[in-house]
Design an enzyme around this catalytic site. Structure first.
Site, short mmCIF file in Angstrom:
data_model
loop_
_atom_site.label_atom_id
_atom_site.label_comp_id
_atom_site.label_asym_id
_atom_site.label_seq_id
_atom_site.Cartn_x
_atom_site.Cartn_y
_atom_site.Cartn_z
CD GLU A 1 -71.47 -63.47 -95.35
OE1 GLU A 1 -72.22 -62.79 -94.84
OE2 GLU A 1 -70.31 -62.85 -95.25
CD GLU B 1 -73.36 -59.26 -97.78
OE1 GLU B 1 -73.23 -59.27 -98.85
OE2 GLU B 1 -73.24 -60.08 -96.95
C1 3H9 Z 1 -75.73 -58.77 -94.36
O1 3H9 Z 1 -75.94 -59.96 -94.67
C2 3H9 Z 1 -74.36 -58.61 -93.80
C3 3H9 Z 1 -73.48 -59.78 -93.47
O2 3H9 Z 1 -72.53 -60.16 -94.63
C4 3H9 Z 1 -72.55 -59.69 -92.23
C5 3H9 Z 1 -72.91 -59.91 -91.06
C6 3H9 Z 1 -72.10 -59.90 -90.15
N1 3H9 Z 1 -83.11 -57.37 -92.78
O3 3H9 Z 1 -87.90 -56.06 -100.00
P1 3H9 Z 1 -89.11 -56.61 -99.38
C7 3H9 Z 1 -87.75 -56.42 -94.97
S1 3H9 Z 1 -76.20 -57.34 -95.12
C8 3H9 Z 1 -84.32 -56.80 -92.07
O4 3H9 Z 1 -90.32 -55.59 -99.84
P2 3H9 Z 1 -89.21 -58.54 -101.68
C9 3H9 Z 1 -88.00 -55.30 -95.82
O5 3H9 Z 1 -87.52 -54.08 -95.26
C10 3H9 Z 1 -77.95 -57.97 -95.73
N2 3H9 Z 1 -85.61 -56.50 -92.99
O6 3H9 Z 1 -89.69 -57.87 -100.23
C11 3H9 Z 1 -89.58 -55.38 -95.97
O7 3H9 Z 1 -90.14 -54.79 -94.77
P3 3H9 Z 1 -91.51 -54.07 -94.55
C12 3H9 Z 1 -77.82 -58.49 -97.02
C13 3H9 Z 1 -85.13 -56.95 -94.25
O8 3H9 Z 1 -89.96 -59.75 -101.89
C14 3H9 Z 1 -89.57 -56.85 -95.89
O9 3H9 Z 1 -88.51 -57.69 -95.35
N3 3H9 Z 1 -79.13 -58.89 -97.52
C15 3H9 Z 1 -84.31 -57.48 -94.76
O10 3H9 Z 1 -89.46 -57.44 -102.67
C16 3H9 Z 1 -90.02 -57.55 -97.40
O11 3H9 Z 1 -88.99 -57.09 -98.05
C17 3H9 Z 1 -79.64 -57.91 -98.43
O12 3H9 Z 1 -79.21 -56.88 -98.61
C18 3H9 Z 1 -83.05 -57.63 -93.95
N4 3H9 Z 1 -81.89 -58.23 -94.52
O13 3H9 Z 1 -87.71 -58.85 -101.70
C19 3H9 Z 1 -81.12 -58.47 -98.90
N5 3H9 Z 1 -84.76 -57.89 -96.07
O14 3H9 Z 1 -92.44 -55.04 -95.18
C20 3H9 Z 1 -82.06 -57.21 -98.64
C21 3H9 Z 1 -85.73 -57.54 -96.20
O15 3H9 Z 1 -91.60 -53.63 -93.24
N6 3H9 Z 1 -83.28 -57.85 -98.84
N7 3H9 Z 1 -86.28 -57.12 -95.12
O16 3H9 Z 1 -91.31 -53.05 -95.67
C22 3H9 Z 1 -83.91 -57.93 -100.32
O17 3H9 Z 1 -83.18 -57.66 -101.09
C23 3H9 Z 1 -85.31 -58.11 -100.56
O18 3H9 Z 1 -85.99 -57.73 -99.15
C24 3H9 Z 1 -85.74 -59.61 -100.94
C25 3H9 Z 1 -87.18 -59.96 -100.86
C26 3H9 Z 1 -85.03 -59.89 -102.17
C27 3H9 Z 1 -85.01 -60.53 -99.96
#
Ligand code: 3H9
Length: 681
Positions: A105, A125
């Site tokens: 976004e 999301e």
């Molecule tokens: C959103 O954006 C809503 C908006 O539209 C509205 C706003 C108003 N937040 O997955 P990993 C942490 S909703 C906080 O193992 P990878 C994760 O818990 C969001 N923490 O790494 C982990 O912590 P720990 C939409 C987050 O390399 C560490 O980072 N976005 C977030 O395998 C490493 O993560 C998503 O849904 C976060 N957003 O994969 C994307 N993301 O080490 C969610 C990650 O303590 N994230 N962490 O266990 C992912 O899909 C994967 O993390 C990503 C990296 C592909 C980025």
């Protein structure tokens, strides 16, 4: 605390840089910094253009999920993004890694987007039970059209930069190693031109001209979306983007977003997001434990299971040597693997070149000696302790020291298997689920003597082959099958006491499982393990086999199947069950769907509590990970343990007792604790 956002000047371009490891989540300080950065650019006459980029492994991966459900602190993301888009100076998003959710976004609010070839963009999301909440559902269709936006918003899979460029989400692909310089040059080339704003785009009109695209999308993805609230809200939001002026569309998005955010599904799915990541961590194994290199894998058994397991490694580019006892079984096994790959290719998910690449690193063999230089050998033979021990003794003889020896057993004692070797530290269970090349779950069974490096290596390897792993201690059936057996016990008892078997299946379907236990029996084959003596009938399954009802494979099992594999309950089976119940002296009564549901699910929670209490699972959320990925427990309820907490553990205890089932001391203990399952482990 210093801001995670800094700015750097390159001539007349201001580069706004985020450094918020690990994934540049858009927490409060980042939003604040972004807004300030834009204000700095706008307030400085020398600055003519802006680039936004991130340090570290990725562009913003989304809103900070840990902030959800807490009081929000300004500026909120939509405010920060509106300020960005309103700028008359061109703003360019410079994307590497994954621009996801709120991160995508941010990119949409920029006037231009450039990305390195390896970048991915998406709005996942929906996988958290949400829709984008910072105008993503309104800007994206205006930029790329409703039809292209629908899968991104309602299914949530990210797309590679090249595809993003093809649909108009990315303006230019730039050098993998020269992102910042290329983005600055791109920004400079746009100075003095009117800025394009996604909120003012008109591509969204495709959905107004052809409103059928929404129903077509629903029809095509109905199965994937079944039971989930968010995908429908996503479709509604994208539709609104075509029908409403931008500001009203944003209001609509907000309303849908807030509804989902405060609902139970998103809470459950956010729980799952963190559960999956927590399951990766082994409590008493140091995160920096040195790993064993796995460059070659051996598989024993080229049947359905062995072949499926092998495909995981081949697809990840790891050479596999697969062993069978006889040439024809070996040939059959490898040709099934090729056929499976070809089916994937037919669905457009693999190229012929990739198939040849995978099959080219497969070495079929009949000789144990050929496994000598494997770094990991997984045995997938018949579930019999003596057979397994024989295999492991043999492996111990031939396979090099330091290699890992794993059993794919689904319930046998891994400690006992390990005694057949001189290296019990290198033995563990790797329990794959059928079909092993498709199912996500890998239960990693930690034996009493399994070494830390062996465990840590397998955990890492699971991720490499695309599995979701959870660790289980050694107990009959481990986490998953141990709980499943409690559900099956009740399913069998219910049909003896008068419940229709199709009602038992339907209750689980309605709960959100892809199928019930009797459908599952038909799919797997009722005759698996049958002694093949029709005169010896001691169970309903044996009675069905005796009547020639083997399951889907011969068109009749618990159900009758038509050519399209549609099931219809069978009168013959109903009679077989009634006769069997009469013979066993079971009294028949009407059983409500509510009772069926409670009796199927509550004993599973009860067993889960015992598994947790015994330390067989590290944490309650690991049990959720197992059931969601291995057994089709509906993700939107968060898994059995999260669901149980939402129902109330005391209600579960009461329910069990009401149905004359014993509630374990473990479950009662957790029910009495504040924090329930999370209180102790
Ligand atoms: C959103 O954006 C809503 C908006 O539209 C509205 C706003 C108003 N937040 O997955 P990993 C942490 S909703 C906080 O193992 P990878 C994760 O818990 C969001 N923490 O790494 C982990 O912590 P720990 C939409 C987050 O390399 C560490 O980072 N976005 C977030 O395998 C490493 O993560 C998503 O849904 C976060 N957003 O994969 C994307 N993301 O080490 C969610 C990650 O303590 N994230 N962490 O266990 C992912 O899909 C994967 O993390 C990503 C990296 C592909 C980025």
């Amino acid at each position: 605390m210093s801001s995670p956002i800094r700015t750097e000047r390159h001539d007349n371009v201001l580069v706004i840089i985020s450094d918020n490891p690990p994934v540049n989540a858009l927490g409060q300080a980042v939003r604040q910094g972004l807004k300030k950065g834009i204000e700095e650019a706008l307030g400085d006459d020398e600055i003519q253009a802006v680039v936004i980029r991130c340090d570290g492994r990725t562009f913003f991966a989304g809103a900070d999920i840990t902030e959800f459900g807490k009081p929000s602190q300004g500026p909120n993301l939509p405010q920060a993004l509106d300020a960005m888009e309103a700028s008359d100076k061109p703003v360019v998003a410079a994307i590497h890694g994954t621009a996801l959710g709120g991160g995508c976004e941010v990119a949409l609010a920029c006037h231009y987007r450039v990305a390195v070839p390896s970048a991915k963009l998406g709005l996942p999301e929906v996988k958290l039970g949400l829709i984008p909440g910072a105008a993503g559902t309104q800007r994206l269709p205006r930029l790329v059209g409703a039809e292209a936006a629908l899968p991104l918003v309602a299914i949530g899979n990210p797309i590679p930069a090249k595809k993003a460029e093809a649909i108009g989400l990315v303006d230019a692909i730039v050098g993998e190693d020269s992102l910042e310089a290329d983005a600055i040059a791109f920004a400079k080339s746009k100075i003095g031109q009117p800025v394009p704003r996604a909120s003012e785009g008109t591509a969204n009109q495709d959905g107004v001209k052809n409103p059928d695209i929404f129903d077509q999308f629903r029809a095509k993805n109905g199965r994937k979306m079944r039971g989930f609230d968010a995908p429908n809200a996503a479709i509604e939001a994208v539709k609104a983007a075509g029908e409403l002026p931008y500001a009203e569309g944003v209001k609509k998005e907000r309303e849908l977003f807030m509804n989902l955010m405060t609902g139970s599904q998103s809470k459950a799915m956010r729980h799952y997001f963190f559960a999956e990541r927590a399951a990766n961590k082994i409590e008493d194994v140091a995160p920096d434990t040195p790993l064993i290199s796995i460059n070659k894998v051996g598989i024993i058994g080229a049947g359905t299971m062995g072949g499926g397991i092998a495909m995981n490694f081949l697809s990840a580019g790891i050479p596999v040597t697969i062993l069978e006892m006889a040439q024809d079984a070996l040939d059959r096994g490898t040709s099934v693997m090729r056929k499976n790959y070809e089916n994937t290719a037919k669905r457009g998910r693999m190229t012929m070149e990739q198939i040849e690449g995978a099959m080219g690193i497969l070495s079929p063999t009949l000789e144990y000696g050929d496994l000598a230089d494997c770094d990991l050998v997984i045995e997938a033979v018949y579930e019999n302790m003596d057979v397994k021990k024989e295999v492991f003794a043999k492996l111990d003889e031939v396979v090099k020291q330091g290699a890992i020896l794993a059993s794919n057993t689904s319930y046998l004692d891994v400690n006992e298997i390990a005694t057949a070797t001189q290296r019990p530290g290198y033995v563990l269970g790797l329990h794959f689920f059928s079909p092993a090349n498709v199912m996500k779950l890998l239960e990693i069974v930690r034996g009493e003597k399994t070494r830390d490096d062996v465990l840590a290596t397998c955990m890492k390897l699971a991720k490499k082959i695309g599995k979701v792993a959870a660790v289980s201690g050694v107990c009959p059936g481990f986490i998953g099958n141990r709980m499943l057996s409690k559900r099956q016990e009740q399913a069998n008892a219910l049909i003896m006491q008068g419940a229709n078997y199709w009602d038992v299946d339907d209750v689980l379907l309605e709960f959100g499982f892809p199928m019930g236990p009797f459908q599952m029996g038909d799919l797997a084959g009722i005759d698996i393990g049958w002694h093949r003596d029709p005169s010896k009938v001691t169970t309903v399954r044996e009675a069905l086999c005796a009547a020639g009802r083997f399951g889907q494979k011969n068109g009749k099992g618990f159900y009758d199947y038509d050519e399209a594999r549609q099931r219809t309950p069978s009168d013959e089976v109903k009679q077989i069950i009634a006769d069997f119940a009469a013979k066993e002296g079971h009294e028949q009564r009407e059983i409500s769907k509510n009772e069926i549901r409670e009796r199927l699910l509550y004993p599973m929670v009860n067993e889960g509590a015992k598994i947790l209490d015994e330390g067989m699972a590290q944490r309650a959320s690991d049990i959720d990970v197992v059931w969601i990925n291995g057994y089709g427990w509906p993700l939107y309820t968060g898994g059995p343990m999260h669901w149980a907490e939402e129902v109330g553990l005391d209600k579960i205890v009461d329910g069990l007792e009401r149905h004359g089932l014993e509630a374990s001391e473990a479950l009662k203990g957790y029910a009495a604790l504040e924090g329930g399952f999370r209180a102790l482990r």
